[in-house]
Design an enzyme around this catalytic site. Structure first.
Site, PDB file in Angstrom:
ATOM      1  N   GLU A  36      40.846  15.534  45.486  1.00  0.00           N
ATOM      2  CA  GLU A  36      39.504  15.484  46.072  1.00  0.00           C
ATOM      3  C   GLU A  36      38.426  15.640  44.992  1.00  0.00           C
ATOM      4  O   GLU A  36      37.403  14.956  45.017  1.00  0.00           O
ATOM      5  CB  GLU A  36      39.348  16.588  47.126  1.00  0.00           C
ATOM      6  CG  GLU A  36      40.060  16.315  48.430  1.00  0.00           C
ATOM      7  CD  GLU A  36      39.477  15.119  49.168  1.00  0.00           C
ATOM      8  OE1 GLU A  36      38.234  15.029  49.277  1.00  0.00           O
ATOM      9  OE2 GLU A  36      40.252  14.274  49.639  1.00  0.00           O
ATOM     10  N   CYS A 191      35.140  -0.728  55.301  1.00  0.00           N
ATOM     11  CA  CYS A 191      33.697  -0.487  55.444  1.00  0.00           C
ATOM     12  C   CYS A 191      33.083  -0.196  54.077  1.00  0.00           C
ATOM     13  O   CYS A 191      32.477   0.851  53.835  1.00  0.00           O
ATOM     14  CB  CYS A 191      33.453   0.671  56.411  1.00  0.00           C
ATOM     15  SG  CYS A 191      31.736   0.820  56.977  1.00  0.00           S
ATOM     16  N   CYS A 198      34.174  -6.471  58.482  1.00  0.00           N
ATOM     17  CA  CYS A 198      34.012  -6.011  59.862  1.00  0.00           C
ATOM     18  C   CYS A 198      35.049  -6.616  60.797  1.00  0.00           C
ATOM     19  O   CYS A 198      35.467  -5.976  61.776  1.00  0.00           O
ATOM     20  CB  CYS A 198      32.602  -6.339  60.358  1.00  0.00           C
ATOM     21  SG  CYS A 198      31.298  -5.482  59.458  1.00  0.00           S
ATOM     22  N   CYS A 201      37.995  -4.373  61.112  1.00  0.00           N
ATOM     23  CA  CYS A 201      37.715  -2.957  61.393  1.00  0.00           C
ATOM     24  C   CYS A 201      38.089  -2.603  62.836  1.00  0.00           C
ATOM     25  O   CYS A 201      37.678  -3.299  63.769  1.00  0.00           O
ATOM     26  CB  CYS A 201      36.238  -2.658  61.146  1.00  0.00           C
ATOM     27  SG  CYS A 201      35.787  -0.947  61.497  1.00  0.00           S
ATOM     28  N   CYS A 207      30.441  -0.572  66.893  1.00  0.00           N
ATOM     29  CA  CYS A 207      29.670  -0.264  65.686  1.00  0.00           C
ATOM     30  C   CYS A 207      28.272  -0.853  65.789  1.00  0.00           C
ATOM     31  O   CYS A 207      28.107  -2.080  65.944  1.00  0.00           O
ATOM     32  CB  CYS A 207      30.392  -0.820  64.460  1.00  0.00           C
ATOM     33  SG  CYS A 207      29.477  -0.588  62.921  1.00  0.00           S
TER      34      CYS A 207
END
Length: 348
Positions: A36, A191, A198, A201, A207
Site C-alpha cells: 500500500e 475506470c 465503460c 465496467c 454510473c
C-alpha cells in the site's frame, strides 16, 4: 444500492480481478502494508519488482525494524518520495516496541503509526484481517466520483467527506478483502483517467458520469501549474581505485538523508568545491539531463574529475565517503544519481 454495487463488483472481480500480485500470497499485514505504501504515487507494474526485492531482503516486520536506514533506503532507491521509506522503518520499530512485533488490529493504534492514514489503515485491516473498513485511494476516488457524479476536486474537504460516506456505504460485510482489491482494480484497469473502458465496467448502468458523458470531466482536476526549473552541477570525483566520493544529504530539502554527489551552483564554482575534497587536475563535462520532481524540474550538469586524490579530512567525516561500485548498491541513492554513476563508463 450498496449491496448491489458490491455484488456486481465482486462478480466482476471473480472473473477479471488481479489475484496473482506478489503481496497477495500470502496476504499478511506486513506485505499488505508495504504494498500500500509503495503504491502511493506509483503504478503496480513499477512496484512489483521493488516489492519483491524488498521482501526478499527484509521478509518480516521485525527484519525491517532491525535493518539500518541505509539498507532500507537502498532497497527503496528509485521509488521516490523517500519519506515513505523512513515512515515504514520507524513504524516497524514502533510495532516491535509496542505491539509485540505485529501490525496492530486496532484501527486507532494502526492509524497512529507514522505514514499510515485512514485509507492505508483501512486497506490493511480489510485485506489482512478481513475487517469491514472502507478505503479511499486515488483509484477508488475516481470510481466513486464518476459513479455518483460528484463535482469538485477530490482533495477538497467537503468532497472528500462525501466520498468517504459513499466508500463506507458500499463496503460489504463479507468478502471485504476481495471487495477492497476489486474496487482498486476497477479504477486501475477499467475506470482509468483517460478513455475509461465503460463498456467493460460492471457499474456502467448506474454510473452518472457514463450516463451523462462526463467521464472526461470527472474527477475535477486542479488547474495545471507551470513548474519552475532549477539547475545544479553534480561533481563526480573518482580516485585511482575508481571509487566515487559521496556526501550524505541533510535532513531537509530534496532527497533528505540519502547519499548523493557533491553539488555546485554552476561550473564556475565547481572547481573550488571539488578542491575542498581532493586534489584534482582535470575535469570532463558529461551530457546534461533533466530530472522531474512533482514541484520542479532539475537540470543536472555532471562534471567528472578522474584520478582525484582525497584530502585526509574526508576520511574523518562521517557524512562523506569514497565508495566502490559494489558499495553503491548498499546505499540509498537518488534514482538519477544511481543511474548516472552506473552509466559513467558507457558515455566517456
Amino acid at each position: 444500492m450498496s449491496s448491489s454495487f458490491a455484488q456486481r463488483l465482486l462478480r466482476w472481480f471473480d472473473r477479471h480481478g488481479r489475484k496473482d500480485l506478489p503481496w497477495q500470497h500470502p496476504r499478511d499485514a506486513y506485505r499488505v502494508w508495504l504494498s500500500e505504501v509503495m503504491l502511493q504515487q506509483t503504478q503496480v507494474s513499477t512496484v512489483i519488482g521493488y516489492f519483491e526485492r524488498f521482501v526478499g531482503a527484509l521478509p518480516t516486520l521485525r527484519d525491517l525494524a532491525s535493518a539500518d536506514e541505509d539498507t532500507v533506503l537502498a532497497l527503496w532507491s528509485g521509488l521516490g518520495y523517500y519519506r515513505r521509506a523512513r515512515f515504514l522503518h520507524r513504524a516497524a520499530q514502533i510495532c516491535v516496541e509496542r505491539h509485540n512485533g505485529e501490525m496492530p488490529r486496532d484501527y486507532e493504534a494502526l492509524a497512529a503509526l507514522p505514514g499510515i492514514g485512514r485509507s492505508t489503515a483501512g486497506a490493511i485491516l480489510a485485506q489482512a484481517y478481513g475487517m469491514r473498513f472502507p478505503i479511499l485511494d486515488g483509484n477508488v476516488k475516481r470510481v466513486l466520483t464518476r459513479y455518483h457524479g460528484i463535482h469538485g476536486q477530490p482533495g477538497q474537504s467537503a468532497v472528500e467527506k462525501q466520498l468517504w460516506r459513499h466508500a463506507d456505504a458500499h463496503t460489504p460485510a463479507e468478502r471485504v478483502a476481495d471487495y477492497t482489491q476489486a474496487i482498486m482494480d476497477l479504477g486501475a484497469t477499467i475506470c482509468v483517467r483517460s478513455r475509461p473502458a465503460c463498456e467493460a465496467c460492471p457499474l456502467q448502468n448506474d454510473c452518472v458520469a457514463c450516463r451523462d458523458n462526463l467521464t472526461a470531466q470527472l474527477p475535477s482536476r486542479k488547474p495545471a501549474k507551470v513548474i519552475p526549473t532549477r539547475s545544479t552541477v553534480m561533481l563526480i570525483l573518482r580516485d585511482a581505485q575508481r571509487r566515487v566520493l559521496l556526501e550524505r544529504r541533510g535532513p531537509v530539502g530534496v532527497w533528505p538523508g540519502l547519499w548523493s554527489l557533491p553539488e555546485a551552483t554552476d561550473s564556475d564554482n565547481a572547481w573550488s568545491i571539488a578542491q575542498k575534497f581532493a586534489r584534482i587536475e582535470d575535469a570532463q563535462a558529461l551530457a546534461s539531463f533533466v530530472h522531474v520532481f512533482s514541484h520542479y524540474r532539475l537540470d543536472i550538469e555532471p562534471l567528472l574529475f578522474e584520478d582525484a586524490v582525497a584530502h585526509r579530512g574526508v576520511a574523518d567525516n562521517p557524512l562523506q565517503r569514497w565508495c566502490s561500485a559494489n558499495e553503491l548498491t548498499t546505499l540509498g541513492l537518488p534514482a538519477p544519481v544511481r543511474e548516472l554513476l552506473l552509466k559513467i563508463d558507457e558515455v566517456i
